[in-house]
Scaffold this motif. Structure first.
Motif, PDB file in Angstrom:
ATOM      1  N   ALA A 146      -4.724   7.729 -31.378  1.00  0.00           N
ATOM      2  CA  ALA A 146      -5.598   8.607 -30.601  1.00  0.00           C
ATOM      3  C   ALA A 146      -4.776   9.593 -29.774  1.00  0.00           C
ATOM      4  O   ALA A 146      -5.142  10.766 -29.639  1.00  0.00           O
ATOM      5  CB  ALA A 146      -6.503   7.777 -29.697  1.00  0.00           C
ATOM      6  N   LEU A 147      -3.664   9.136 -29.219  1.00  0.00           N
ATOM      7  CA  LEU A 147      -2.789  10.022 -28.460  1.00  0.00           C
ATOM      8  C   LEU A 147      -2.242  11.128 -29.355  1.00  0.00           C
ATOM      9  O   LEU A 147      -2.145  12.288 -28.940  1.00  0.00           O
ATOM     10  CB  LEU A 147      -1.643   9.215 -27.839  1.00  0.00           C
ATOM     11  N   PHE A 148      -1.912  10.787 -30.585  1.00  0.00           N
ATOM     12  CA  PHE A 148      -1.440  11.787 -31.533  1.00  0.00           C
ATOM     13  C   PHE A 148      -2.569  12.764 -31.870  1.00  0.00           C
ATOM     14  O   PHE A 148      -2.343  13.972 -31.995  1.00  0.00           O
ATOM     15  CB  PHE A 148      -0.921  11.112 -32.800  1.00  0.00           C
ATOM     16  N   GLY A 149      -3.787  12.238 -32.018  1.00  0.00           N
ATOM     17  CA  GLY A 149      -4.936  13.104 -32.273  1.00  0.00           C
ATOM     18  C   GLY A 149      -5.156  14.087 -31.132  1.00  0.00           C
ATOM     19  O   GLY A 149      -5.466  15.262 -31.357  1.00  0.00           O
ATOM     20  N   LEU A 150      -4.987  13.625 -29.898  1.00  0.00           N
ATOM     21  CA  LEU A 150      -5.115  14.499 -28.739  1.00  0.00           C
ATOM     22  C   LEU A 150      -4.038  15.577 -28.752  1.00  0.00           C
ATOM     23  O   LEU A 150      -4.307  16.748 -28.439  1.00  0.00           O
ATOM     24  CB  LEU A 150      -5.009  13.679 -27.453  1.00  0.00           C
ATOM     25  N   SER A 151      -2.820  15.181 -29.106  1.00  0.00           N
ATOM     26  CA  SER A 151      -1.728  16.154 -29.175  1.00  0.00           C
ATOM     27  C   SER A 151      -2.048  17.268 -30.164  1.00  0.00           C
ATOM     28  O   SER A 151      -1.862  18.453 -29.871  1.00  0.00           O
ATOM     29  CB  SER A 151      -0.425  15.449 -29.574  1.00  0.00           C
ATOM     30  N   ARG A 152      -2.540  16.890 -31.323  1.00  0.00           N
ATOM     31  CA  ARG A 152      -2.888  17.890 -32.339  1.00  0.00           C
ATOM     32  C   ARG A 152      -4.024  18.789 -31.866  1.00  0.00           C
ATOM     33  O   ARG A 152      -4.013  20.004 -32.102  1.00  0.00           O
ATOM     34  CB  ARG A 152      -3.278  17.190 -33.637  1.00  0.00           C
ATOM     35  N   ALA A 153      -5.019  18.189 -31.200  1.00  0.00           N
ATOM     36  CA  ALA A 153      -6.173  18.966 -30.733  1.00  0.00           C
ATOM     37  C   ALA A 153      -5.756  20.006 -29.697  1.00  0.00           C
ATOM     38  O   ALA A 153      -6.165  21.174 -29.765  1.00  0.00           O
ATOM     39  CB  ALA A 153      -7.230  18.030 -30.150  1.00  0.00           C
ATOM     40  N   TYR A 154      -4.920  19.602 -28.736  1.00  0.00           N
ATOM     41  CA  TYR A 154      -4.481  20.544 -27.702  1.00  0.00           C
ATOM     42  C   TYR A 154      -3.506  21.578 -28.261  1.00  0.00           C
ATOM     43  O   TYR A 154      -3.455  22.713 -27.780  1.00  0.00           O
ATOM     44  CB  TYR A 154      -3.863  19.793 -26.524  1.00  0.00           C
ATOM     45  N   SER A 155      -2.742  21.201 -29.258  1.00  0.00           N
ATOM     46  CA  SER A 155      -1.820  22.156 -29.883  1.00  0.00           C
ATOM     47  C   SER A 155      -2.580  23.250 -30.639  1.00  0.00           C
ATOM     48  O   SER A 155      -2.209  24.426 -30.600  1.00  0.00           O
ATOM     49  CB  SER A 155      -0.882  21.422 -30.840  1.00  0.00           C
ATOM     50  N   ALA A 156      -3.658  22.845 -31.332  1.00  0.00           N
ATOM     51  CA  ALA A 156      -4.430  23.790 -32.135  1.00  0.00           C
ATOM     52  C   ALA A 156      -5.572  24.433 -31.362  1.00  0.00           C
ATOM     53  O   ALA A 156      -6.197  25.387 -31.850  1.00  0.00           O
ATOM     54  CB  ALA A 156      -4.979  23.075 -33.362  1.00  0.00           C
ATOM     55  N   GLY A 157      -5.865  23.922 -30.163  1.00  0.00           N
ATOM     56  CA  GLY A 157      -7.005  24.431 -29.412  1.00  0.00           C
ATOM     57  C   GLY A 157      -8.324  24.072 -30.074  1.00  0.00           C
ATOM     58  O   GLY A 157      -9.260  24.865 -30.094  1.00  0.00           O
ATOM     59  N   LYS A 158      -8.407  22.847 -30.595  1.00  0.00           N
ATOM     60  CA  LYS A 158      -9.633  22.386 -31.266  1.00  0.00           C
ATOM     61  C   LYS A 158     -10.499  21.595 -30.291  1.00  0.00           C
ATOM     62  O   LYS A 158     -10.123  20.518 -29.853  1.00  0.00           O
ATOM     63  CB  LYS A 158      -9.290  21.523 -32.487  1.00  0.00           C
ATOM     64  N   GLY A 159     -11.656  22.173 -29.932  1.00  0.00           N
ATOM     65  CA  GLY A 159     -12.552  21.514 -29.000  1.00  0.00           C
ATOM     66  C   GLY A 159     -12.152  21.692 -27.558  1.00  0.00           C
ATOM     67  O   GLY A 159     -12.774  21.116 -26.660  1.00  0.00           O
ATOM     68  N   THR A 160     -11.105  22.467 -27.324  1.00  0.00           N
ATOM     69  CA  THR A 160     -10.562  22.661 -25.988  1.00  0.00           C
ATOM     70  C   THR A 160      -9.630  23.867 -26.005  1.00  0.00           C
ATOM     71  O   THR A 160      -9.090  24.208 -27.073  1.00  0.00           O
ATOM     72  CB  THR A 160      -9.773  21.409 -25.542  1.00  0.00           C
ATOM     73  N   PRO A 161      -9.420  24.523 -24.871  1.00  0.00           N
ATOM     74  CA  PRO A 161      -8.419  25.594 -24.847  1.00  0.00           C
ATOM     75  C   PRO A 161      -7.030  25.051 -25.205  1.00  0.00           C
ATOM     76  O   PRO A 161      -6.708  23.909 -24.872  1.00  0.00           O
ATOM     77  CB  PRO A 161      -8.466  26.092 -23.400  1.00  0.00           C
ATOM     78  N   ARG A 162      -6.251  25.838 -25.872  1.00  0.00           N
ATOM     79  CA  ARG A 162      -4.903  25.419 -26.272  1.00  0.00           C
ATOM     80  C   ARG A 162      -4.057  25.140 -25.030  1.00  0.00           C
ATOM     81  O   ARG A 162      -4.077  25.908 -24.071  1.00  0.00           O
ATOM     82  CB  ARG A 162      -4.249  26.512 -27.119  1.00  0.00           C
ATOM     83  N   ASP A 163      -3.340  24.031 -25.048  1.00  0.00           N
ATOM     84  CA  ASP A 163      -2.523  23.638 -23.897  1.00  0.00           C
ATOM     85  C   ASP A 163      -1.300  22.892 -24.425  1.00  0.00           C
ATOM     86  O   ASP A 163      -1.374  21.710 -24.779  1.00  0.00           O
ATOM     87  CB  ASP A 163      -3.325  22.742 -22.949  1.00  0.00           C
ATOM     88  N   LEU A 164      -0.168  23.605 -24.471  1.00  0.00           N
ATOM     89  CA  LEU A 164       1.041  23.001 -25.034  1.00  0.00           C
ATOM     90  C   LEU A 164       1.616  21.908 -24.141  1.00  0.00           C
ATOM     91  O   LEU A 164       2.265  20.984 -24.638  1.00  0.00           O
ATOM     92  CB  LEU A 164       2.091  24.086 -25.298  1.00  0.00           C
ATOM     93  N   SER A 165       1.398  22.014 -22.832  1.00  0.00           N
ATOM     94  CA  SER A 165       1.882  20.956 -21.935  1.00  0.00           C
ATOM     95  C   SER A 165       1.193  19.631 -22.251  1.00  0.00           C
ATOM     96  O   SER A 165       1.837  18.588 -22.383  1.00  0.00           O
ATOM     97  CB  SER A 165       1.643  21.334 -20.473  1.00  0.00           C
ATOM     98  N   LEU A 166      -0.138  19.680 -22.368  1.00  0.00           N
ATOM     99  CA  LEU A 166      -0.879  18.473 -22.701  1.00  0.00           C
ATOM    100  C   LEU A 166      -0.549  17.997 -24.108  1.00  0.00           C
ATOM    101  O   LEU A 166      -0.424  16.788 -24.353  1.00  0.00           O
ATOM    102  CB  LEU A 166      -2.386  18.718 -22.566  1.00  0.00           C
TER     103      LEU A 166
END
Length: 233
Positions: A146-166
């Motif tokens: 799930a943590l990896f899924g969150l990393s991918r989501a924040y990297s791609a801006g999927k469902g959330t604004p893109r945030d490379l720190s997160l």
């Protein structure tokens, strides 16, 4: 009548030789499951599923998971969902709607792996916002996938604004190889990296009781029998 049945359960727990622990546990669990204990029904299903204390029989496992889910056990519902999601090949036809329905029961009850599975299913449907919600719940419990899924989501801006720190923070928390972490770190500015490292340093997983029980596996089954036995006396 209940006290007699539980007393019999206690006898089953101690009547067999030490080398027959798995069979002893299976027989005692079946006795409890036949009394309508939903968690015991789940454990019997898992023992049939994995061939512990009995021959592996996925048809029997499926039937016990059905009973457990019908009696509102969230882990029984999860495994029933897994069977509908492809684990029951040769036993039951794959059914994505049924899989999501039953996995949502366990996800809502707090089981991290169910939350991750639900996130994947929503992600495949293109529902990025719902996927992110469930990955966050599972990630907060420390589930690496799930943590990896969150990393991918924040990297791609999927469902959330893109945030490379997160994205970096969740990537590092997912325990990926250090080489990959260092490569990702090089993509961040100094303030972004400092923000991410602060989050990583302060983060602590908070698994639910249900997640801990599910991950305990056979130990949880034995603990459930001990608890049932203590109630008999």
């Amino acid at each position: 009548m209940k006290s007699v049945a539980l007393a019999f359960l206690g006898l089953l727990l101690f009547a067999m030789p030490a080398g027959a622990n798995d069979t002893r546990t299976f027989n005692a669990m079946v006795a409890l499951a036949n009394r309508g204990d939903a968690e015991a029904q789940y454990h019997v299903g898992m023992m049939h599923n994995n061939g512990i204390g009995t021959q592996q029989d996925r048809s029997q496992a499926f039937e016990w998971f059905q009973k457990s889910a019908a009696a509102n056990d969230p882990l029984g519902a999860y495994k029933l969902g897994c069977y509908y999601d492809g684990q029951g090949a040769g036993v039951i036809a794959t059914d994505a709607d049924q899989a999501l329905k039953y996995k949502l029961v366990a996800a809502n009850a707090g089981y991290a792996r169910a939350q991750h599975d639900v996130a994947l299913m929503y992600d495949r449907q293109g529902n990025s916002e719902e996927a992110l919600k469930w990955w966050k719940l599972a990630g907060d419990q420390g589930l690496p996938e799930a943590l990896f899924g969150l990393s991918r989501a924040y990297s791609a801006g999927k469902g959330t604004p893109r945030d490379l720190s997160l994205s970096y923070a969740y990537f590092k928390l997912a325990k990926v190889p250090a080489k990959n972490v260092n490569e990702m770190a090089s993509m961040l500015s100094k303030p972004e990296l400092e923000k991410a490292e602060k989050m990583v340093a302060e983060w602590k997983p908070q698994p639910t009781a249900l997640t801990l029980k599910a991950f305990a596996g056979f130990t949880a089954a034995e603990d459930h029998l001990k608890a049932a036995k203590s109630q008999a006396f």
